[in-house]
Design an enzyme around this catalytic site. Structure first.
Site, PDB file in Angstrom:
ATOM      1  N   ASN A   1       4.867 -10.404   4.204  1.00  0.00           N
ATOM      2  CA  ASN A   1       5.089  -9.402   3.084  1.00  0.00           C
ATOM      3  C   ASN A   1       4.846  -8.571   3.199  1.00  0.00           C
ATOM      4  O   ASN A   1       5.677  -7.687   3.010  1.00  0.00           O
ATOM      5  CB  ASN A   1       4.691  -9.996   1.523  1.00  0.00           C
ATOM      6  CG  ASN A   1       5.158  -9.294   0.618  1.00  0.00           C
ATOM      7  OD1 ASN A   1       6.489  -8.671   0.242  1.00  0.00           O
ATOM      8  ND2 ASN A   1       4.186  -8.914   0.005  1.00  0.00           N
TER       9      ASN A   1
ATOM     10  N   SER B   1      15.084  -8.161   5.259  1.00  0.00           N
ATOM     11  CA  SER B   1      15.597  -7.312   3.587  1.00  0.00           C
ATOM     12  C   SER B   1      17.302  -6.989   3.872  1.00  0.00           C
ATOM     13  O   SER B   1      17.455  -6.780   4.487  1.00  0.00           O
ATOM     14  CB  SER B   1      15.437  -5.251   3.591  1.00  0.00           C
ATOM     15  OG  SER B   1      15.918  -4.597   2.988  1.00  0.00           O
TER      16      SER B   1
ATOM     17  N   TYR C   1      13.441   2.076   8.735  1.00  0.00           N
ATOM     18  CA  TYR C   1      13.022   0.137   7.695  1.00  0.00           C
ATOM     19  C   TYR C   1      13.988  -0.412   8.090  1.00  0.00           C
ATOM     20  O   TYR C   1      13.932  -1.024   8.499  1.00  0.00           O
ATOM     21  CB  TYR C   1      13.352   0.805   5.883  1.00  0.00           C
ATOM     22  CG  TYR C   1      13.358   0.192   4.926  1.00  0.00           C
ATOM     23  CD1 TYR C   1      11.760  -0.269   5.387  1.00  0.00           C
ATOM     24  CD2 TYR C   1      13.902  -0.271   4.677  1.00  0.00           C
ATOM     25  CE1 TYR C   1      11.438  -2.044   4.195  1.00  0.00           C
ATOM     26  CE2 TYR C   1      13.563  -1.451   3.431  1.00  0.00           C
ATOM     27  CZ  TYR C   1      12.267  -2.043   2.958  1.00  0.00           C
ATOM     28  OH  TYR C   1      12.163  -3.040   2.471  1.00  0.00           O
TER      29      TYR C   1
ATOM     30  N   ALA D   1      16.287  -0.586  11.108  1.00  0.00           N
ATOM     31  CA  ALA D   1      15.692  -0.842  12.325  1.00  0.00           C
ATOM     32  C   ALA D   1      14.453  -2.392  12.405  1.00  0.00           C
ATOM     33  O   ALA D   1      13.774  -2.995  13.069  1.00  0.00           O
ATOM     34  CB  ALA D   1      15.422  -0.102  13.542  1.00  0.00           C
TER      35      ALA D   1
HETATM   36  N1  NAP Z   1      11.126  -4.108  -3.105  1.00  0.00           N
HETATM   37  C1  NAP Z   1      13.039  -4.479  -2.625  1.00  0.00           C
HETATM   38  O1  NAP Z   1      13.567  -3.748  -3.309  1.00  0.00           O
HETATM   39  C2  NAP Z   1      12.267  -4.462  -1.651  1.00  0.00           C
HETATM   40  C3  NAP Z   1      13.328  -5.035  -0.822  1.00  0.00           C
HETATM   41  C4  NAP Z   1      13.772  -5.793   0.651  1.00  0.00           C
HETATM   42  C5  NAP Z   1      12.578  -5.368   0.812  1.00  0.00           C
HETATM   43  N2  NAP Z   1      11.570  -5.707   0.372  1.00  0.00           N
HETATM   44  C6  NAP Z   1       9.995  -6.105   1.832  1.00  0.00           C
HETATM   45  O2  NAP Z   1       9.034  -6.401   0.663  1.00  0.00           O
HETATM   46  C7  NAP Z   1       7.840  -6.556   0.893  1.00  0.00           C
HETATM   47  C8  NAP Z   1       6.879  -6.307  -0.129  1.00  0.00           C
HETATM   48  O3  NAP Z   1       7.706  -5.088  -0.994  1.00  0.00           O
HETATM   49  P1  NAP Z   1       7.166  -5.016  -2.395  1.00  0.00           P
HETATM   50  O4  NAP Z   1       8.846  -4.677  -2.634  1.00  0.00           O
HETATM   51  O5  NAP Z   1       6.891  -5.147  -3.421  1.00  0.00           O
HETATM   52  O6  NAP Z   1       6.403  -3.427  -2.395  1.00  0.00           O
HETATM   53  P2  NAP Z   1       4.847  -3.075  -2.991  1.00  0.00           P
HETATM   54  O7  NAP Z   1       4.992  -3.182  -3.914  1.00  0.00           O
HETATM   55  O8  NAP Z   1       5.311  -1.666  -2.907  1.00  0.00           O
HETATM   56  O9  NAP Z   1       3.934  -4.425  -2.654  1.00  0.00           O
HETATM   57  C9  NAP Z   1       3.624  -3.857  -0.796  1.00  0.00           C
HETATM   58  C10 NAP Z   1       2.732  -4.196  -0.495  1.00  0.00           C
HETATM   59  O10 NAP Z   1       2.171  -3.859   1.244  1.00  0.00           O
HETATM   60  C11 NAP Z   1       1.300  -3.610   1.230  1.00  0.00           C
HETATM   61  N3  NAP Z   1       1.217  -2.734   2.006  1.00  0.00           N
HETATM   62  C12 NAP Z   1       1.225  -1.793   2.569  1.00  0.00           C
HETATM   63  N4  NAP Z   1       0.792  -1.343   3.491  1.00  0.00           N
HETATM   64  C13 NAP Z   1       0.185  -2.125   4.094  1.00  0.00           C
HETATM   65  C14 NAP Z   1      -0.972  -1.938   5.267  1.00  0.00           C
HETATM   66  N5  NAP Z   1      -0.452  -1.072   6.191  1.00  0.00           N
HETATM   67  N6  NAP Z   1      -1.620  -2.654   5.191  1.00  0.00           N
HETATM   68  C15 NAP Z   1      -1.368  -4.086   4.264  1.00  0.00           C
HETATM   69  N7  NAP Z   1      -0.676  -4.392   3.402  1.00  0.00           N
HETATM   70  C16 NAP Z   1      -0.094  -3.376   2.863  1.00  0.00           C
HETATM   71  C17 NAP Z   1       0.684  -3.028   0.072  1.00  0.00           C
HETATM   72  O11 NAP Z   1      -0.779  -2.877  -0.404  1.00  0.00           O
HETATM   73  P3  NAP Z   1      -1.612  -1.567  -1.154  1.00  0.00           P
HETATM   74  O12 NAP Z   1      -0.760  -2.342  -2.267  1.00  0.00           O
HETATM   75  O13 NAP Z   1      -2.862  -2.519  -1.007  1.00  0.00           O
HETATM   76  O14 NAP Z   1      -1.271  -0.671  -0.908  1.00  0.00           O
HETATM   77  C18 NAP Z   1       1.194  -3.417  -1.909  1.00  0.00           C
HETATM   78  O15 NAP Z   1       0.508  -4.932  -1.635  1.00  0.00           O
HETATM   79  C19 NAP Z   1       8.023  -5.176   2.141  1.00  0.00           C
HETATM   80  O16 NAP Z   1       8.114  -5.573   2.922  1.00  0.00           O
HETATM   81  C20 NAP Z   1       9.161  -4.736   1.507  1.00  0.00           C
HETATM   82  O17 NAP Z   1       9.747  -3.977   2.661  1.00  0.00           O
HETATM   83  C21 NAP Z   1      11.599  -5.270  -1.140  1.00  0.00           C
END
Ligand code: NAP
Length: 250
Positions: A88, A138, A151, A153
Site C-alpha cells: 500500500n 487508484s 501517479y 501511469a
Molecule cells: N487517499 C486517496 O485518495 C487515495 C486514492 C487512491 C489510492 N490511494 C493509495 O493509497 C495508498 C495509501 O495512501 P494514503 O492515502 O493512505 O496516504 P498516506 O496517509 O500519505 O499514507 C502513505 C503511506 O505510505 C508510506 N510511504 C510513503 N513513501 C514511502 C516509502 N518510500 N517507504 C515506505 N513507506 C512509504 C507512508 O509512510 P510514512 O508515513 O512513514 O511516510 C504512509 O504510511 C497509496 O498507495 C495511494 O496511492 C490513495
C-alpha cells in the site's frame, strides 16, 4: 468478532498513516499478527502507539530491495510463513506534463510501482499456502486527471502487474488482487507541498462528481482490503475492486 484473519501473519506496507493504518487496525481486530512499514522512525513510532498489540512497526523504504528482503526474512524467521500482504505504501506528486519534475516522476514510479514489484519478488518464497496479496491502485489509473501523469501511469502499471502476478501465482494457489480507491480522506494530499487547507479544498471539490456525495474514509477502503485478503474472496483473483462512491461509473 468474526476474526476473518485469525492467526494469520500480515504485512501492511505504508501502515503508518491513512488507508494502511486503518487496514492494519482492521486486520488486527480480525485476529491477524500484523507488521507495518513506514518511511521514518517518527512515523513508525506513531504507528506503534496507535496500534497496541502490533507485532512490529519498521522503517522499510518501499524503494529499497535490501529493506524489503531483510524485513520479509525477519518475518519468516520470527513469525513463519506470510499469509497476507497489503502493498500500500505510496506517494502522490502532482504536476502537469509540461511542468512536473523528473525527480518527482522517478519518486512516484519508484515508490508506487517498483516498490510493490520488489515486495512481491521478496515475498514469493515466503508465502503460506493460499496467501493473498492486495495492491493499492487508484481510480486515477482509468481516467485522465490534469497533473496526475506520473501517479496515474504508476497505478496503471500496478493494475497490469496484478494480471501478470495472477498468471504466475494463481496456479500455486496465491491470489493477487487490487483495491482501487477513489478520493479518500488521508494525509496524502497535504504531502505534496500543498498547504493542508488547499489540499482539503481540492479533495472536497470532487464531491459533486461522486454519486454517493462524499469522499472515502480510510475505513471504507480497509473493509474492501479485508474482503480481498480473507477467505471470503477465495475465488477472486486478478481483480481490481473499485471503492470510490461511484465516481468512476458516471
Ligand atoms: N487517499 C486517496 O485518495 C487515495 C486514492 C487512491 C489510492 N490511494 C493509495 O493509497 C495508498 C495509501 O495512501 P494514503 O492515502 O493512505 O496516504 P498516506 O496517509 O500519505 O499514507 C502513505 C503511506 O505510505 C508510506 N510511504 C510513503 N513513501 C514511502 C516509502 N518510500 N517507504 C515506505 N513507506 C512509504 C507512508 O509512510 P510514512 O508515513 O512513514 O511516510 C504512509 O504510511 C497509496 O498507495 C495511494 O496511492 C490513495
Amino acid at each position: 468478532m468474526s476474526e476473518k484473519l485469525s492467526g494469520k501473519v500480515a504485512l501492511v506496507t505504508g501502515g503508518t498513516s491513512g488507508i494502511g493504518l486503518a487496514t492494519a487496525r482492521l486486520f488486527m481486530e480480525e485476529g491477524a499478527r500484523v507488521v507495518v512499514t513506514g518511511s521514518s522512525e517518527a512515523s513508525v513510532a506513531q504507528a506503534r502507539a496507535a496500534l497496541p498489540g502490533l507485532v512490529w512497526a519498521r522503517v522499510s523504504d518501499a524503494r529499497s530491495d535490501a529493506d524489503i528482503k531483510a524485513l520479509v526474512q525477519d518475518m519468516r524467521a520470527e513469525l513463519g510463513l506470510i499469509d497476507v500482504a497489503f502493498l500500500n505504501a505510496g506517494v502522490l506528486r502532482g504536476g502537469s506534463l509540461a511542468q512536473a519534475s523528473e525527480a518527482d516522476f522517478d519518486e512516484v514510479l519508484d515508490v508506487d510501482l517498483k516498490g510493490p514489484w520488489l515486495a512481491m519478488r521478496a515475498l514469493i518464497p515466503h508465502l503460506a499456502p493460499g496467501a493473498s496479496i492486495v495492491l493499492n491502485t487508484s481510480v486515477a489509473n482509468e481516467r485522465g486527471w490534469p497533473g496526475l501523469g506520473a501517479y496515474s501511469a504508476a497505478k496503471a502499471g500496478l493494475r497490469a502487474l496484478v494480471r501478470t502476478a495472477t498468471a504466475e501465482l494463481a496456479p500455486q494457489g496465491i491470489r493477487v488482487n487490487a483495491v482501487s480507491p477513489g478520493p479518500t480522506l488521508t494525509p496524502i494530499f497535504g504531502r505534496n507541498g500543498v498547504p493542508a487547507e488547499q489540499a482539503e479544498a481540492a479533495a472536497n471539490s470532487l464531491i459533486p462528481r461522486i454519486p454517493l456525495g462524499r469522499l472515502g474514509q480510510p475505513e471504507d477502503i480497509a473493509k474492501a482490503v479485508l474482503f480481498l485478503a480473507s477467505g471470503d474472496a477465495a475465488f477472486v483473483v486478478g481483480a481490481e475492486l473499485v471503492v470510490d462512491g461511484g465516481l468512476s461509473q458516471v
